[in-house]
Design an enzyme around this catalytic site. Structure first.
Site, mmCIF file in Angstrom:
data_model
loop_
_atom_site.group_PDB
_atom_site.id
_atom_site.type_symbol
_atom_site.label_atom_id
_atom_site.label_comp_id
_atom_site.label_asym_id
_atom_site.label_seq_id
_atom_site.Cartn_x
_atom_site.Cartn_y
_atom_site.Cartn_z
ATOM 1 N N SER B 51 -103.028 30.538 53.862
ATOM 2 C CA SER B 51 -103.409 29.594 54.900
ATOM 3 C C SER B 51 -103.381 30.196 56.302
ATOM 4 C CB SER B 51 -102.539 28.334 54.837
ATOM 5 O OG SER B 51 -101.193 28.655 54.791
ATOM 6 N N GLU B 72 -88.102 31.942 58.183
ATOM 7 C CA GLU B 72 -88.737 32.247 59.459
ATOM 8 C C GLU B 72 -87.796 32.924 60.448
ATOM 9 O OE1 GLU B 72 -88.766 29.230 58.017
ATOM 10 O OE2 GLU B 72 -90.808 29.208 57.221
ATOM 11 N N PHE B 97 -93.061 26.020 62.767
ATOM 12 C CA PHE B 97 -91.887 26.821 62.423
ATOM 13 C C PHE B 97 -91.727 27.998 63.386
ATOM 14 C CE2 PHE B 97 -93.771 25.442 58.191
ATOM 15 C CZ PHE B 97 -93.180 24.199 58.261
ATOM 16 N N HIS B 123 -101.997 26.586 62.444
ATOM 17 C CA HIS B 123 -101.910 25.129 62.286
ATOM 18 C C HIS B 123 -101.325 24.449 63.530
ATOM 19 C CE1 HIS B 123 -103.083 26.086 58.334
ATOM 20 N NE2 HIS B 123 -102.696 25.002 57.744
ATOM 21 N N ASP B 131 -101.412 16.678 56.655
ATOM 22 C CA ASP B 131 -100.002 17.061 56.476
ATOM 23 C C ASP B 131 -99.061 16.248 57.363
ATOM 24 O OD1 ASP B 131 -100.219 18.829 54.414
ATOM 25 O OD2 ASP B 131 -100.261 20.630 55.664
ATOM 26 N N ARG B 181 -106.157 24.970 62.176
ATOM 27 C CA ARG B 181 -106.406 24.977 60.741
ATOM 28 C C ARG B 181 -107.892 24.790 60.420
ATOM 29 N NH1 ARG B 181 -106.962 21.373 56.480
ATOM 30 N NH2 ARG B 181 -105.924 22.018 54.564
#
Lengths: 300, 332
Positions: B51, B72, B97, B123, B131, B181
Site C-alpha cells: 500500500s 514503527e 503512525f 495515506h 478505513d 491513497r
C-alpha cells in the site's frame, strides 16, 4: 593503536580515574545523575580502553567500532570516558550542563565531538544500534556495534521491538550491555515494574545471553571476548552492578539515581577514592589539550 | 518577485476531466529511480510494502530493502542508525503512525541528531476513505513543522511526489513526505520545475490568492476557474514545501492580491493555513480565510463524499473566496 587493550591493573586504575571525574564534574555542574554513571564505570572502562576500536578525532574512520548509550542520562560516565580516551580536553568536563560548555545533560551529536547519535528518551538506542549494525553489514564491514542499556529501561516496549529485529536479521556484530543495577529513579526495579527473569526473556528472543559481575574486570573482558565468538545472533551481556558503586554513601541507594553530590559530599567521595575535590578539579583544569595518543599509564 | 515559470493555466476542460494517478505511485517510482543512481539509498517498511508502493523498490533492490514488521518506533530508530553510518534511509508507513506513533523517535533520535532520514507518511488526509478516522492522518503538518531540523513536503500529484522523493535524497537533513491513497488529478507535468522550498504559481491572478498543498491544489484550480467565469482572477500558489516555507511567495501574494484563501486536507489548527498566516501578519497583513478540516476526527465513507462532508472541496474554496473578497479593503 585504536584498541588500547590495557591490562587488568591498568583498567582498574583507569576505572577509578573515571569515577573521580564523574564525581568532580557532577559537583561542579550541581546537576546530573550519580548512581548509573558509577555503576557503569567499570564495563565502560573495559569498552573504551580494551574492547572497542576507537579513533577519537576521526569520526569518519569507516573501520572504527560504533557505540551508543541508550541510557542518555549517564552522561557523567560517557563524558568522563570520552575525555580520558582523548575525544576532548578534560577541562571540558567542568562545563558539564552549562550554557557555555559543549557537554549537554544528555548526549548531543551536534554539541559534542564523538557522539554519533543523540539520545535521552529511553528505549530508542538498541534500535539505533540495529541500524548501525545492518548498515555496516550492507557495506561488508566487520566493525562492531556496542549498545549500553539500563535495566529500568527494559520496561520500554521499543526495546523488545529491537530485540526481535536484531535476532531476525542475525546481527552478530551487535553486543548490548545492560547495566543491571536493580534501581531506577522511583525505587527498586522489581517494585516499580518487574523485569525478571531478564536473561530468559532475552534468550527467548533469540539472543546469545551472557552474565557477568559488572565490576569484575577479568569477568567483563571474558564476556566481551565471548561475544565476539557468537555467530548468527546478537549478544547481550547482563552486567550485574551496584548503583553508586565506589562511593560508600551512594551504593545501592536509588535516591542517588538522579541527583549530584554537594561539594562536601563530593569531597568526601573523592577522599574515599584517594584524592580531594580541589586536587581532582585542578587535574581537570590543567588538562587543556588532547594528547596525540592517550596515555596508557594511569593518571597524567 | 520570486516565482517559478508558471505552467500554462489548465483549461476548464482539462480540470473537468483530469488524468488521475496515485501520488503513492509517484513515491514508489521515485524510489526506484533513486535506487538506480544512488547505492546509499535504502528503504524500510513496517508491513505495508504494497500500500505504500515501496514494493517497487523491494523487487528491484532486495539487498537494500528492510522489512521491519509492525514496529514503527523501532523502524524510525533503525533508520537513524542506518543514516548514522552513511545510508540515506527512506521509511514508509501510514502517516497516522509515522507522525504520531513514532513522533518521539522522530524528535529525539532523528531530528535532534539531524540525520538524513526520509519519512514517507502515506495515506494522509480524509481522502483515505473507508478505513475511517484512525487511518486518516490530518495532524502531520502541525507535528512535523514544530520539530527543529525537520523539512516537510506535501506534493500535489503523481509527478510532484516523484520529484519530491528524488529531491529529498539529495539533502542531508531529515524529511517528512506526505502523500495520499487515492488516484488524484495530475496538475503538473513531468518537466514542471520542482525546487524544495520554492512555491509554484499554478495560475496567475491579482484579485486574491489561493494557497494550497496536496490534492487541494486541484480543488483550488477548479475554484479559480469558476471565479474566472465571474471575472475574478485568482492566483493559485502550490505551496508544496511546508518547511522551509517560501515566505517570499506568500508575502508577494499578500502584497499583490490583497486577500488570501488557504486550502489543505489537514486539521485547521497548526496546518498550512496557520503557517501562511504567520508570514502574512508579519510581512503584509491582509484578510484570510481557511479551508481545512475543522478540528474533528474523520469517519468512514467514500473519499469524494468525505471531502465534501468535511468542507474541503472546490465549492468550499469558492465560498471562502467570496468571504475573503467581501472583507478585502477597496483598492488593496
Amino acid at each position: 593503536m585504536p584498541r588500547l587493550q590495557l591490562t587488568v591493573d591498568q583498567l582498574r586504575e583507569r576505572a577509578l580515574i573515571v569515577r573521580r571525574d564523574i564525581i568532580t564534574l557532577l559537583a561542579h555542574a550541581k546537576s546530573g545523575h550519580s548512581g548509573g554513571p558509577l555503576s557503569s564505570a567499570d564495563f565502560g572502562t573495559v569498552l573504551f580502553f580494551h574492547e572497542m576500536n576507537l579513533t577519537p578525532g576521526d569520526q569518519k574512520d569507516a573501520g572504527r567500532d560504533l557505540w551508543h548509550f541508550s541510557i542518555g542520562h549517564v552522561t557523567p560516565a560517557i563524558y568522563a570516558l570520552m575525555g580520558e580516551r582523548g575525544y576532548y580536553p578534560l577541562i571540558d568536563l567542568l562545563g558539564f550542563r552549562s550554557l557555555e560548555g559543549h557537554l549537554q545533560g544528555h548526549p548531543s551529536k551536534h554539541d559534542t565531538p564523538g557522539i554519533d547519535v543523540s539520545a535521552g528518551s529511553l528505549g530508542q538506542g538498541l534500535s539505533v544500534c540495529c541500524g548501525m549494525a545492518l548498515g555496516a553489514r550492507m557495506d561488508g564491514s566487520s566493525r562492531r556495534v556496542y549498545c549500553v542499556m539500563g535495566d529500568g529501561e527494559q520496561q520500554e516496549g521499543q526495546i523488545w521491538e529491537a530485540a526481535m529485529f536484531a535476532a531476525h536479521y542475525k546481527l552478530d556484530s551487535l553486543c548490548a550491555v545492560i547495566d543491571y543495577n536493580r534501581k531506577q529513579i522511583d525505587g527498586d526495579v522489581q517494585d516499580i515494574m518487574g523485569i525478571a527473569p531478564l536473561a530468559d526473556k532475552w534468550r527467548a528472543f533469540g539472543w546469545n545471553v551472557l552474565e557477568a559481575d559488572g565490576h569484575d574486570i577479568p569477568a567483563l573482558l571474558g564476556a566481551f571476548a565471548q561475544a565476539r565468538e557468537a555467530k548468527g545472533r546478537p549478544t547481550v551481556i547482563l552486567a550485574h552492578t551496584v548503583m553508586g558503586k565506589g562511593v560508600s554513601f551512594m551504593e545501592d541507594d536509588y535516591r542517588w539515581h538522579g541527583v549530584p553530590p554537594s561539594k562536601e559530599q563530593a569531597d568526601k567521595a573523592l577522599r574515599e577514592m584517594g584524592t580531594t575535590l580541589d586536587a581532582w578539579t585542578e587535574r581537570l583544569r590543567h588538562h587543556k589539550e588532547v594528547a596525540v595518543a592517550p596515555s596508557v599509564n594511569g593518571a597524567s | 518577485m520570486s516565482r517559478a515559470t508558471p505552467p500554462s493555466p489548465a483549461p476548464a476542460a482539462v480540470l473537468a476531466n483530469p488524468e488521475m494517478k496515485k501520488t503513492r505511485e509517484g513515491f514508489g517510482h521515485g524510489l526506484v529511480a533513486l535506487g538506480e543512481t544512488n547505492p546509499n539509498v535504502v528503504v524500510l517498511v513496517g508491513d505495508l510494502s504494497g500500500s505504500t508502493n515501496v514494493s517497487f523498490f523491494a523487487e528491484r533492490f532486495p539487498e537494500r530493502f528492510v522489512q521491519v514488521g509492525i514496529a514503527e518506533q523501532n523502524m524510525m530508530c533503525v533508520a537513524a542508525g542506518l543514516a548514522s553510518v552513511g545510508k540515506i534511509p527512506f521509511l514508509a508507513t501510514y502517516g497516522a503512525f509515522a507522525s504520531c506513533r513514532s513522533a518521539d523517535q522522530m524528535r529525539v533520535t532523528v531530528a535532534y541528531t539531524d540525520l538524513p532520514v526520509k519519512i514517507a507518511g502515506a495515506h494522509g488526509g480524509i481522502s483515505v476513505g473507508p478505513d475511517g478516522a484512525t487511518h486518516q492522518a490530518m495532524e502531520e503538518i502541525a507535528i512535523v513543522r514544530s520539530i527543529p531540523n525537520m523539512r516537510m513536503v506535501v506534493p500535489c500529484d503523481y509527478w510532484e511526489t516523484r520529484k519530491a522523493t528524488i529531491a529529498m535524497a539529495g539533502d542531508a537533513h531529515p524529511y517528512y513526505l506526505r502523500f495520499g491513497r487515492e488516484s488524484v488529478p495530475v496538475v503538473t507535468k513531468e518537466d514542471t520545475p520542482f525546487v524544495i522550498g520554492k512555491a509554484n504559481v499554478m495560475r496567475e491572478g491579482g484579485d486574491l490568492a489561493i494557497i494550497a498543498c496536496g490534492v487541494m491544489v486541484y480543488e483550488a484550480l477548479v475554484a479559480a476557474e469558476a471565479l474566472a467565469s465571474r471575472g475574478i482572477q485568482a492566483r493559485v500558489v502550490n505551496l508544496h514545501t511546508l518547511k522551509p516555507l517560501d515566505e517570499d511567495a506568500i508575502a508577494t501574494a499578500a502584497r499583490e492580491c490583497g486577500a488570501i484563501v488557504t486550502a489543505e486536507e489537514h486539521q485547521i489548527y497548526g496546518g498550512l493555513g496557520g503557517a501562511v498566516a504567520e508570514v502574512v501578519v508579519r510581512q503584509h497583513p491582509v484578510p484570510m480565510e481557511f479551508v481545512a478540516v475543522r478540528d474533528r476526527f474523520g469517519r468512514s465513507g467514500k473519499p469524494e463524499e468525505l471531502m465534501a462532508a468535511f468542507g474541503i472541496k472546490a465549492p468550499d474554496v469558492l465560498r471562502a473566496a467570496d468571504r475573503v473578497l467581501a472583507r478585502k479593503k477597496p483598492g488593496a
